[in-house]
Design an enzyme around this catalytic site. Structure first.
Site, PDB file in Angstrom:
ATOM      1  NE  ARG A  65       4.534  -8.452  -1.073  1.00 51.15           N
ATOM      2  CZ  ARG A  65       5.236  -8.040  -0.008  1.00 51.15           C
ATOM      3  NH1 ARG A  65       6.463  -8.491   0.182  1.00 51.15           N
ATOM      4  NH2 ARG A  65       4.725  -7.203   0.867  1.00 51.15           N
ATOM      5  CD  GLU A 102       1.998  -0.436  14.700  1.00 50.20           C
ATOM      6  OE1 GLU A 102       1.960  -1.213  13.726  1.00 50.20           O
ATOM      7  OE2 GLU A 102       1.604  -0.740  15.843  1.00 50.20           O
TER       8      GLU A 102
END
Ligand code: AMP
Length: 181
Positions: A65, A102
């Site tokens: 993006r 994460e």
């Protein structure tokens, strides 16, 4: 801006999508912003106005993006565009860097020959979350011999502390977000 409230317009064109791409994440979907020509142009213009024409030689977009916003920003600056991509996409010799997510790791690459020595570089992405992606992109630009002068994002998720993490690693970079959340 002729009375246009750009902040309100941009905010109205960002949609929260709960539990995408995984449970617990609220995904900020910018596709309505991109589809609105006034919002899209306003966002691009605001990024260029913040830094000022003539201050940047290359604009780096982060896949995927980031490309959409970085390319018109580069055009408007009169600067070149350089893609930072996921592994295996760039055909020439690359520098790469890995960073922690994460769960697991991400790797980003840039062409070794993407910059001229001393190029002043603005990094552009859609969202600054934990800052790991932007910090990795800035590392790559440094490795490739250019100087990161700015980071611009459409959205900053302030509660994730990405700005502080980024600035700790790249203290001289101007971090700029159009929409803090
Ligand atoms: P980070 O490395 O944590 O700063 O994550 C930044 C990258 O992940 C950006 O390239 C974003 O496109 C994407 N991202 C992270 N969190 C979100 C979110 N809540 N909504 C949309 N994109 C996100």
């Amino acid at each position: 801006m002729g009375g246009l409230d750009l902040d309100a317009l941009l905010r109205s064109r960002v949609v929260d999508v709960p539990d995408f791409p995984q449970p617990g994440v609220v995904f900020k979907d910018i596709s309505p912003l991109l589809a609105d020509h006034v919002a899209f142009a306003g966002a691009v213009d605001a990024i260029v106005a913040h830094h000022g024409r003539g201050t940047v030689d290359k604009v780096v977009g982060i896949e995927a993006r980031g490309f959409i916003v970085a390319a018109p920003v580069a055009y408007h600056f009169g600067a070149g565009f350089v893609p930072v991509r996921k592994p295996g996409k760039l055909p020439l010799a690359t520098h790469e860097t890995a960073y922690d997510l994460e769960y697991g790791q991400n790797v980003l690459q840039v062409h070794e020959n993407a910059f001229s020595p001393g190029d002043r570089v603005l990094i552009v992405d859609d969202v600054l979350a934990t800052g790991g992606t932007a910090a990795a992109a800035a590392r790559l630009v440094g490795t490739a011999g250019a100087e990161v002068v700015g980071l611009s994002v459409l959205l900053e998720l302030e509660f994730l502390g990405g700005r502080a993490a980024f600035v700790a690693e790249h203290p001289d970079v101007d971090v700029h977000a159009l929409l803090p959340y």
